[in-house]
Write a protein that holds these residues in place. Structure first.
Motif, PDB file in Angstrom:
ATOM      1  N   LYS A 128      -6.112   3.152  11.067  1.00 53.43           N
ATOM      2  CA  LYS A 128      -6.620   3.921   9.820  1.00 53.43           C
ATOM      3  C   LYS A 128      -5.199   3.706   8.791  1.00 53.43           C
ATOM      4  N   ASP A 129      -4.122   3.868   9.243  1.00 49.56           N
ATOM      5  CA  ASP A 129      -2.893   4.026   8.343  1.00 49.56           C
ATOM      6  C   ASP A 129      -3.005   2.460   7.616  1.00 49.56           C
ATOM      7  N   ALA A 130      -2.949   1.510   8.646  1.00 49.22           N
ATOM      8  CA  ALA A 130      -2.967   0.020   7.940  1.00 49.22           C
ATOM      9  C   ALA A 130      -4.185  -0.234   6.904  1.00 49.22           C
ATOM     10  N   ARG A 131      -5.410   0.411   7.378  1.00 47.68           N
ATOM     11  CA  ARG A 131      -6.535   0.054   6.269  1.00 47.68           C
ATOM     12  C   ARG A 131      -6.016   0.801   4.724  1.00 47.68           C
ATOM     13  N   ALA A 132      -5.392   1.919   5.262  1.00 48.62           N
ATOM     14  CA  ALA A 132      -5.373   2.800   3.893  1.00 48.62           C
ATOM     15  C   ALA A 132      -4.098   1.905   2.938  1.00 48.62           C
ATOM     16  N   ILE A 179      -4.199  -3.630  -2.461  1.00 46.95           N
ATOM     17  CA  ILE A 179      -5.346  -4.325  -3.148  1.00 46.95           C
ATOM     18  C   ILE A 179      -5.467  -3.606  -4.540  1.00 46.95           C
ATOM     19  N   ALA A 180      -5.304  -2.356  -4.574  1.00 52.87           N
ATOM     20  CA  ALA A 180      -5.617  -1.607  -5.679  1.00 52.87           C
ATOM     21  C   ALA A 180      -4.389  -1.659  -6.567  1.00 52.87           C
ATOM     22  N   ASP A 181      -3.356  -1.918  -5.996  1.00 54.83           N
ATOM     23  CA  ASP A 181      -1.871  -1.948  -6.810  1.00 54.83           C
ATOM     24  C   ASP A 181      -1.913  -3.408  -7.393  1.00 54.83           C
ATOM     25  N   ALA A 182      -2.433  -4.496  -6.633  1.00 54.03           N
ATOM     26  CA  ALA A 182      -2.456  -5.750  -7.066  1.00 54.03           C
ATOM     27  C   ALA A 182      -3.407  -5.996  -8.207  1.00 54.03           C
TER      28      ALA A 182
END
Length: 166
Positions: A83-87, A93-96
């Protein structure tokens, strides 16, 4: 059977009874106790083995319960890590995406500024060329002594035909 009763001797019977009782006494005294002790030891050994097997069974059940608990904890931790890895992946991805959008916006603004700058430069160049052509036309007109309007119009038409805009 009659013969047995005729051959019966009470002295022999008593003697055999005494020998039998002595043998039973000796057996009880010397053989019976070791045999009973051996049987008791064997019974205690078997009972000890059964107790040990029962204890081992309980221990195995405890170990199985502990293993099940550890397995459940490991699954919970694995799920938490996933879950942490997905977050983290989604955040990266959002930052990029945000960074790429910001860079694209900056490139677009710079391109628009460059277009505006080129447009201004082109307009300035056209103005310079128009001024230069105007001066050339005026110079040619002054050189010719123009008394006649028809001559002036013909000269202007000829000069405009010679001029090409870059």
């Amino acid at each position: 059977m009659d013969q047995l009763l005729n051959d019966f001797s009470p002295g022999l019977f008593i003697m055999q009874t005494v020998i039998l009782l002595v043998l039973i006494f000796l057996m009880v005294k010397f053989a019976w106790k070791p045999i009973l002790n051996s049987l008791n030891e064997r019974e205690e050994g078997i009972q000890g083995a059964l107790d040990a097997a029962e204890a081992a069974k309980r221990e195995m059940q405890n170990l199985k319960a502990d293993n099940d608990q550890l397995l459940q904890e490991a699954r919970t931790e694995r799920d938490s890590l996933l879950k942490d890895a997905r977050a983290m992946k989604d955040k990266m991805i959002a930052d990029a995406t945000d960074e790429a959008q910001a860079k694209a916006d900056l490139i677009l603004i710079k391109a628009q500024e460059a277009i505006q700058s080129e447009k201004q430069a082109a307009l300035a160049d056209i103005k310079n060329q128009v001024a230069k052509i105007s001066v050339e036309i005026a110079e040619k007109m002054v050189r010719h002594e123009l008394d006649n309007k028809d001559k002036q119009m013909k000269l202007v038409d000829d000069m405009l035909g010679d001029v090409t805009l870059n």
